[in-house]
Write a protein that holds these residues in place. Structure first.
Motif, PDB file in Angstrom:
ATOM      1  N   LYS A   1       0.821  -1.211   0.000  1.00 36.19           N
ATOM      2  CA  LYS A   1       0.000   0.000   0.000  1.00 36.19           C
ATOM      3  C   LYS A   1       0.861   1.269   0.000  1.00 36.19           C
ATOM      4  O   LYS A   1       0.502   2.269  -0.632  1.00 36.19           O
ATOM      5  CB  LYS A   1      -0.979  -0.016   1.183  1.00 36.19           C
ATOM      6  CG  LYS A   1      -2.049  -1.109   1.022  1.00 36.19           C
ATOM      7  CD  LYS A   1      -3.166  -0.993   2.021  1.00 36.19           C
ATOM      8  CE  LYS A   1      -4.156  -2.149   1.887  1.00 36.19           C
ATOM      9  NZ  LYS A   1      -4.784  -2.240   0.533  1.00 36.19           N
TER      10      LYS A   1
ATOM     11  N   ARG B   1       3.864   1.547  -1.398  1.00 37.30           N
ATOM     12  CA  ARG B   1       4.442   1.667  -2.738  1.00 37.30           C
ATOM     13  C   ARG B   1       3.379   2.081  -3.756  1.00 37.30           C
ATOM     14  O   ARG B   1       3.633   2.908  -4.641  1.00 37.30           O
ATOM     15  CB  ARG B   1       5.099   0.336  -3.149  1.00 37.30           C
ATOM     16  CG  ARG B   1       6.388   0.059  -2.374  1.00 37.30           C
ATOM     17  CD  ARG B   1       6.863  -1.384  -2.528  1.00 37.30           C
ATOM     18  NE  ARG B   1       7.238  -1.756  -3.883  1.00 37.30           N
ATOM     19  CZ  ARG B   1       8.393  -1.450  -4.477  1.00 37.30           C
ATOM     20  NH1 ARG B   1       9.313  -0.749  -3.832  1.00 37.30           N
ATOM     21  NH2 ARG B   1       8.651  -1.849  -5.702  1.00 37.30           N
ATOM     22  N   THR B   2       2.188   1.521  -3.618  1.00 37.90           N
ATOM     23  CA  THR B   2       1.117   1.843  -4.562  1.00 37.90           C
ATOM     24  C   THR B   2       0.720   3.316  -4.448  1.00 37.90           C
ATOM     25  O   THR B   2       0.470   3.983  -5.450  1.00 37.90           O
ATOM     26  CB  THR B   2      -0.090   0.918  -4.316  1.00 37.90           C
ATOM     27  OG1 THR B   2       0.347  -0.433  -4.522  1.00 37.90           O
ATOM     28  CG2 THR B   2      -1.236   1.216  -5.258  1.00 37.90           C
TER      29      THR B   2
ATOM     30  N   PHE C   1       4.295   5.774  -5.499  1.00 40.27           N
ATOM     31  CA  PHE C   1       4.840   5.850  -6.858  1.00 40.27           C
ATOM     32  C   PHE C   1       3.807   6.397  -7.842  1.00 40.27           C
ATOM     33  O   PHE C   1       2.610   6.129  -7.700  1.00 40.27           O
ATOM     34  CB  PHE C   1       5.286   4.463  -7.345  1.00 40.27           C
ATOM     35  CG  PHE C   1       6.498   3.908  -6.632  1.00 40.27           C
ATOM     36  CD1 PHE C   1       7.641   4.674  -6.457  1.00 40.27           C
ATOM     37  CD2 PHE C   1       6.505   2.602  -6.152  1.00 40.27           C
ATOM     38  CE1 PHE C   1       8.767   4.160  -5.817  1.00 40.27           C
ATOM     39  CE2 PHE C   1       7.622   2.084  -5.505  1.00 40.27           C
ATOM     40  CZ  PHE C   1       8.749   2.856  -5.339  1.00 40.27           C
TER      41      PHE C   1
END
Lengths: 97, 460
Positions: free
Chosen positions: B329, B331-332, B335
């Motif tokens: 979550k 990283r989502t 990025f």
């Protein structure tokens, strides 16, 4: 045409530690297939017996003494980057086991 | 504005006055979305120290802008991503330390494509940077903020990073000088890593001489970056005697903007008047450079960006309950789409069963690219050609990623080979700046800058 199966896509997403909605998955799969098709042009070239280039410095092993270096940062300075997720000079994470 | 101009103004007034002028100019660029953060407090403190004689050096009091992927004090280092929007660095990049040791003063951080992934600055989490000449067009990228900060005259120079063209292309798009040095010339310690095999640190400035001066200060071995080369850089007194340049035929092919080609040919013709021999040379292998680049670089990106896990630094998702969810979550959310796309491609080409077909194959083709270029460079002082197939394009033009990647076709060869390459302005096509790219063999940075000075003099 390169085709990425659902199974392969799910695996790549999983090892990348990312999450995508179904619509995003469809779009990203098409993008990747498109890019891989372009990349396939490399196969026109015969590379038998060609050495791969992994680095371009020509530097050989660069050694240093296995000793504590004074230029390294103090632990507490580095821990500040974890913000509020720190307790007793340790980084907090959710339960692992 | 050049470094010499600013130094004269400092002598006539004070470093504090000139830093205030630069900050005021930077604050006027909000319509172009150039600066992400003004490092006012630290800049003024350092300027006072310059005026008091406590800080001296070749750049004493000279303001500069910093691409926001160099770790620095006074404010966050964001890499133009939400992941790092509140990341306060515990140290400064070695390149920043070296120019600060000569008295330079960072006045602020400037925009880029998030994690330097892109060629337009449209991938920034903080909005697109507008072109200095035509605000409907992109700044280029990923060092778009650095190029526009110089082009709008806020600072005489800015630091940037170039992995596949990220200094040269925005320099060309905004009409400034931009150097990507030889791989390993400048320490990358403290710079947000993208693809470690081709990441380089370089300079953007109005004049070639200023890029040369800043390079001279930054270059050299650093024990904190074991890929740095022993210091080889020293400004050249004159351009190479042979005066032989190879114009890359494939870079002047159909599909390249006619206005761009006309500017390149006009510069070549003018150089001939100055005694240069310029011959068209065919390098058919270069058509494969982009394919190689978009295997090797995403592979390294997927590895390098694995460090952003929401644990030790960077934002941690508040919606995560388990460790696995913290990673996914964070990283989502952290990025942008282009970061994720590159990570996925990288994970794919490095996967079991695909490694030989993609990564290994690409690195072999890379060898062939280097060999063919070096054969030409054995006979010529440098390769020349455009920096990009067109001048700055309109924002929002590139909907599909492959089309965006194709913009990098002329800049990635030097990156894969570790060659130095500079973009130097050679006039305008339809009112938009065009740069001439000069590519030398490894460690010939000083020679290509000396040639760039002669190109610069053509316009005077």
């Amino acid at each position: 045409m390169t085709h990425i199966t659902t199974e392969t896509l799910e695996n790549v997403i999983s090892i990348s530690a990312l999450e995508f909605t179904p619509a995003e998955k469809e779009r990203v799969a098409a993008d990747i297939e498109n890019i891989l098709d372009y990349i396939d042009q490399m196969n026109e070239l015969d590379t038998d017996g060609v050495e791969p280039t992994y680095q371009v410095t020509d530097l050989q092993n660069v050694w240093r003494e296995d000793a504590v270096d004074e230029t390294l940062l103090a632990r507490d300075e580095l821990l500040k980057t974890a913000g509020e997720n720190v307790t007793q000079s340790q980084v907090k994470v959710p339960k692992v086991l | 504005m050049t470094i010499a101009d600013v130094k004269q103004k400092i002598a006539d007034s004070s470093a504090v006055a000139q830093v205030e002028v630069a900050i005021a100019a930077a604050e006027k660029t909000t319509s172009h979305n150039v600066y992400l953060h003004i490092t006012r407090e630290r800049a003024l403190a350092r300027a006072k120290a310059v005026d008091a004689g406590e800080i001296t050096g070749k750049l004493a009091g000279v303001p500069f802008a910093l691409k926001d992927n160099f770790l620095h004090f006074d404010g966050p280092t964001t890499a133009a991503s939400k992941f790092l929007d509140s990341f306060e660095a515990p140290l400064q990049a070695e390149a920043v330390e070296r120019i600060e040791a000569e008295g330079a003063i960072c006045i602020g951080t400037v925009n880029l494509d998030a994690f330097a992934h892109g060629g337009s600055t449209e991938n920034s989490a903080f909005g697109v940077t507008k072109n200095a000449v035509d605000a409907e067009r992109v700044a280029g990228g990923s060092s778009g903020g650095s190029a526009v900060a110089v082009a709008l005259g806020t600072v005489p120079f800015a630091l940037g990073t170039d992995t596949g063209g990220s200094i040269r292309q925005p320099a060309s798009f905004n009409g400034v000088v931009g150097l990507k040095p030889t791989y390993g010339a400048v320490s990358r310690y403290g710079v947000v890593a993208m693809a470690s095999g081709t990441d380089t640190i370089g300079v953007l400035s109005e004049s070639v001489e200023d890029t040369e001066l800043v390079m001279d200060i930054m270059a050299g071995q650093d024990k904190k970056d074991m890929t740095t080369l022993p210091d080889f850089f020293a400004p050249a007194a004159a351009a190479p005697n042979a005066k032989k340049l190879a114009l890359i035929k494939e870079f002047m092919a159909d599909g390249v903007d006619e206005g761009v080609k006309a500017r390149i040919l006009a510069a070549a013709e003018a150089l001939k008047q100055q005694g240069y021999t310029i011959e068209e040379v065919s390098l058919p292998i270069l058509k494969h450079a982009l394919a190689v680049y978009y295997v090797v670089v995403p592979a390294e990106i997927s590895s390098n960006l694995a460090r952003y896990d929401g644990i030790r630094y960077g934002n941690r998702s508040s919606e995560a309950n388990t460790l696995d969810e913290v990673y996914k979550k964070s990283r989502t959310a952290g990025f942008v789409a282009e970061n994720k796309r590159r990570i996925l491609i990288g994970s794919y080409v490095l996967s079991s069963g695909y490694f030989d077909a993609y990564y290994q194959k690409a690195q072999k083709v890379r060898t062939l690219i280097i060999q063919d270029c070096q054969k030409v460079l054995a006979e010529y002082d440098a390769l020349i050609g455009p920096v990009a197939p067109s001048p700055a394009f309109k924002a929002g033009r590139n909907a599909d990623p492959l089309t965006s990647y194709l913009e990098d076709v002329m800049t990635v060869p030097a990156s894969l080979a570790g060659f130095p390459a500079v973009s130097v302005p050679v006039g305008e096509a339809n009112g938009l700046p065009v740069g001439l790219q000069i590519i030398g063999d490894r460690q010939k940075d000083a020679d290509i800058l000396a040639i760039a000075k002669e190109v610069e003099a053509l316009g005077e």
